[in-house]
Design an enzyme around this catalytic site. Structure first.
Site, PDB file in Angstrom:
ATOM      1  N   LEU A 133       0.773  -1.183  -0.093  1.00  0.00           N
ATOM      2  CA  LEU A 133       0.028  -0.036  -0.018  1.00  0.00           C
ATOM      3  C   LEU A 133       0.894   1.150   0.067  1.00  0.00           C
ATOM      4  CD1 LEU A 133      -2.726  -1.123   2.588  1.00  0.00           C
ATOM      5  CD2 LEU A 133      -2.998  -1.177   0.354  1.00  0.00           C
ATOM      6  N   ASP A 134       0.348   2.294  -0.835  1.00  0.00           N
ATOM      7  CA  ASP A 134       1.093   3.426  -0.455  1.00  0.00           C
ATOM      8  C   ASP A 134       1.208   3.986   0.974  1.00  0.00           C
ATOM      9  OD1 ASP A 134       1.043   3.777  -3.308  1.00  0.00           O
ATOM     10  OD2 ASP A 134      -0.703   4.996  -3.250  1.00  0.00           O
ATOM     11  N   ARG A 135       2.235   4.810   1.226  1.00  0.00           N
ATOM     12  CA  ARG A 135       2.322   5.084   2.605  1.00  0.00           C
ATOM     13  C   ARG A 135       1.330   5.691   3.348  1.00  0.00           C
ATOM     14  NH1 ARG A 135       5.974  10.358   3.277  1.00  0.00           N
ATOM     15  NH2 ARG A 135       4.014  11.119   2.595  1.00  0.00           N
ATOM     16  N   THR A 137      -1.869   5.315   2.396  1.00  0.00           N
ATOM     17  CA  THR A 137      -3.212   4.489   2.517  1.00  0.00           C
ATOM     18  C   THR A 137      -3.065   3.264   3.513  1.00  0.00           C
ATOM     19  OG1 THR A 137      -3.344   4.861   0.020  1.00  0.00           O
ATOM     20  CG2 THR A 137      -4.205   2.666   1.071  1.00  0.00           C
ATOM     21  N   ARG A 232      -6.140   6.313  -7.320  1.00  0.00           N
ATOM     22  CA  ARG A 232      -5.944   7.949  -7.330  1.00  0.00           C
ATOM     23  C   ARG A 232      -6.287   8.422  -8.679  1.00  0.00           C
ATOM     24  NH1 ARG A 232      -0.602   7.965  -3.686  1.00  0.00           N
ATOM     25  NH2 ARG A 232      -1.212  10.403  -3.650  1.00  0.00           N
TER      26      ARG A 232
END
Length: 291
Positions: A133-135, A137, A232
């Site tokens: 996951l993105d930081r 998220t 996104r």
């Protein structure tokens, strides 16, 4: 690490074909074949070319993996949702990075799981992140506790058979309750951000509108492909950027990071052959904004 399966077919089958039907990748099979483990049929070591008869058990043994010396060890806390001999399901907080990278050498989920396995005195101490996951998220991450598990689930990952659903708060108002976004995504040279572009990689996002306010909508999102920043990019491209997502034009007046949460994860456990399913509650900031 050792795992066993019962062959229930009607005709003899080669070990490789049987393991491929369970999901094993080529790399692990070749590693075992080269001496990094062994195959056993009816509890006796056999050659990789052996055929298994109906109702015979197959066991594979693989040498344990030591700590990766290039990965720093962290004992920062982890929120473990599920654990067995093969898997960890982690509920990651927004703001925590998945893997080390430029400027972030320690404290990531990979560093923390490494420390967790060391603390448990696990024979395998080199975890493999199956999902990331993105930081900013939060939500559910799947970690394989050893490389056998990583290999056994590789087909599900490559063929997008895992169920990964997210909850997002986006700007604007929808007139339809369900939709898909089928637009290719490409890199931007020298930048972190991605864009919709004809020469990009195919990307498919499905969504359901579950609630709406005056200037926001809560959507449940299912990924059918796994491109970087896919949710996104796609919602920004249709005029509904995620709230808090400065990189893609989202409203940052109420929150300083994108409101995206990995809320549901499901996959077929290749060891038990059971479907495993997990759900993560929404962080408080979602409910505060919707209120």
């Amino acid at each position: 690490m050792e795992a066993s399966w019962q062959y229930t077919g009607a005709e003899p089958v080669k070990i490789k074909k049987f393991l491929q039907s369970l999901g094993m990748g080529h790399r692990l099979f070749n590693d075992i074949k080269k001496g990094e483990g062994e195959f056993l049929v009816d509890h006796r070591p056999v050659r990789p070319t052996t055929k298994i008869l109906p109702n015979q058990p197959l066991t594979i043994r693989v040498k344990p993996e030591p700590v990766d010396p290039t990965v720093a060890v962290s004992h920062d806390p982890l929120q473990v949702v599920y654990e067995d001999d093969n898997w960890l399901v982690i509920d990651k907080s927004a703001g925590v990075t998945s893997i080390p990278g430029p400027g972030v050498a320690n404290g990531t989920i990979l560093n923390r799981v490494t420390g967790y396995l060391i603390d448990q005195q696990s024979p395998d101490q080199r975890p493999h992140l199956i999902t990331r996951l993105d930081r900013d998220t939060g939500g559910l991450l799947l970690v394989a506790k050893h490389h056998m598990a990583s290999s056994m689930i590789s087909q599900q990952v490559q063929q997008h058979q895992m169920v990964k659903e997210y909850t997002a708060l986006v700007s604007g108002h929808f007139t339809a309750d369900h939709g898909t976004i089928d637009q290719p995504i490409a890199r931007v040279a020298g930048q972190v951000r991605r864009v919709v572009a004809d020469d990009g990689q195919q990307a498919l996002t499905e969504y359901w509108v579950e609630d709406q306010g005056d200037d926001w909508a809560r959507v449940r999102v299912r990924l059918h492909t796994g491109r970087t920043h896919q949710i996104r990019v796609h919602f920004a491209a249709i005029g509904h950027p995620l709230l808090g997502d400065a990189l893609y034009g989202g409203d940052t007046s109420r929150v300083d990071h994108q409101l995206l949460h990995a809320s549901h994860l499901a996959f077929l456990d290749p060891f038990s052959r059971r479907q495993l399913s997990f759900t993560s509650p929404l962080p408080a900031v979602f409910n505060e904004i919707m209120a």
